[in-house]
Each structure stands twice: as C-alpha cells, then as structure tokens.
Design a protein around this motif. Structure first.
Motif, PDB file in Angstrom:
ATOM      1  N   UNK A  38      16.830 -14.133  61.893  1.00  0.00           N
ATOM      2  CA  UNK A  38      15.602 -14.868  61.601  1.00  0.00           C
ATOM      3  C   UNK A  38      15.906 -16.365  61.557  1.00  0.00           C
ATOM      4  N   UNK A  39      14.859 -17.129  61.790  1.00  0.00           N
ATOM      5  CA  UNK A  39      15.021 -18.579  61.843  1.00  0.00           C
ATOM      6  C   UNK A  39      13.814 -19.262  61.227  1.00  0.00           C
ATOM      7  N   UNK A  46      19.854 -17.008  61.382  1.00  0.00           N
ATOM      8  CA  UNK A  46      20.771 -16.280  60.520  1.00  0.00           C
ATOM      9  C   UNK A  46      20.650 -14.782  60.732  1.00  0.00           C
ATOM     10  N   UNK A  47      21.762 -14.089  60.551  1.00  0.00           N
ATOM     11  CA  UNK A  47      21.773 -12.641  60.704  1.00  0.00           C
ATOM     12  C   UNK A  47      21.071 -11.998  59.519  1.00  0.00           C
ATOM     13  N   UNK A  48      20.184 -11.065  59.822  1.00  0.00           N
ATOM     14  CA  UNK A  48      19.509 -10.294  58.789  1.00  0.00           C
ATOM     15  C   UNK A  48      20.167  -8.926  58.655  1.00  0.00           C
ATOM     16  N   UNK A  57      25.765   0.042  59.572  1.00  0.00           N
ATOM     17  CA  UNK A  57      24.871  -1.091  59.383  1.00  0.00           C
ATOM     18  C   UNK A  57      25.463  -2.151  58.459  1.00  0.00           C
ATOM     19  N   UNK A  58      25.090  -3.393  58.741  1.00  0.00           N
ATOM     20  CA  UNK A  58      25.447  -4.518  57.874  1.00  0.00           C
ATOM     21  C   UNK A  58      24.185  -5.302  57.566  1.00  0.00           C
ATOM     22  N   UNK A  59      24.136  -5.880  56.361  1.00  0.00           N
ATOM     23  CA  UNK A  59      22.958  -6.612  55.934  1.00  0.00           C
ATOM     24  C   UNK A  59      23.353  -7.941  55.294  1.00  0.00           C
ATOM     25  N   UNK A  96      18.442  -8.997  68.775  1.00  0.00           N
ATOM     26  CA  UNK A  96      19.648  -9.383  69.507  1.00  0.00           C
ATOM     27  C   UNK A  96      20.386  -8.137  69.948  1.00  0.00           C
ATOM     28  N   UNK A  97      20.905  -8.173  71.169  1.00  0.00           N
ATOM     29  CA  UNK A  97      21.735  -7.087  71.685  1.00  0.00           C
ATOM     30  C   UNK A  97      23.063  -7.672  72.130  1.00  0.00           C
TER      31      UNK A  97
END
Length: 117
Positions: A38-39, A46-48, A57-59, A96-97
């Motif tokens: 998200x931006x 930034x990574x969500x 999974x990572x958060x 994102x991939x």
C-alpha cells in the motif's frame, strides 16, 4: 509478462471490512510469491502481506490479526481480507507478483481503500 488486476477497494467506515482480489493472467501462478502493498500520498510503498505458493504468509506488524492474505492457485487469484479497518489503513493498495528466485516482479494498477466515517 504477467497482468495483475485488482478489485474490491472502496469506502468503508472504521471497524468495517473489505476484501481485495487480484487476478493474475499470463503466468504460472504457483511460481510467484504474491503480495499486497500500500502507498499513501508522498510516502513509499510498503508491504502489507505476502504469501508463497506453499501458503506461508508474512504480515506487516500494523495489520497482524486484522488482515488475512490467501491465494487460490486454481483461479490464479490472491485475496486480502481486511477486518477492523482503521483510518490509517487508507491508501492505494497494489498487488505484486514476484517470480521465485529472481528479481522479476510485476505490479497491478492499484485500488483505492478509504476508511472514513
């Protein structure tokens, strides 16, 4: 080449929920780590959350316990379930991939999420 199309953004009240979807085409989906970023205006992206094909999974700390990432490899789709939304979650959300083991990655066009009363 990979095409990513996000959907599901919108306006929601604080405490509400939204589910974002990202459909991927033109790729062997299972070879990609899928992520949501998200931006905010004037800020870095930034990574969500991210998820490997093995569904590890990572958060980001700011969303742990509220957001859940999932993927359906048969449908080439990744989801982001967002619960207990806060005004500070307001941002453009991007799918994102990233091809595993390479620097190759692709972005979707982004979808706006606004949390406001």
């Amino acid at each position: 080449q990979v095409q990513l199309v996000e959907s599901g953004g919108g306006l929601v009240q604080p405490g509400g929920s939204l589910r974002l979807s990202c459909a991927a085409s033109g790729t062997a989906f299972s070879l990609y780590i899928m992520g949501w970023y998200r931006q905010l205006p004037g800020k870095q992206r930034e990574l969500v959350a991210s998820m490997s094909s093995g569904e590890s999974a990572d958060y980001a700390d700011s969303v742990k316990g509220r957001f859940t990432i999932s993927r359906d490899n048969a449908k080439n789709t990744v989801y982001l379930q967002m619960n207990s939304l806060k005004p500070e979650d307001t941002a453009v959300y991007y799918c994102n991939a990233k091809l595993v083991g390479t620097p190759i990655y692709y972005w979707g066009q982004g979808t706006q999420v606004t949390v406001s009363s």
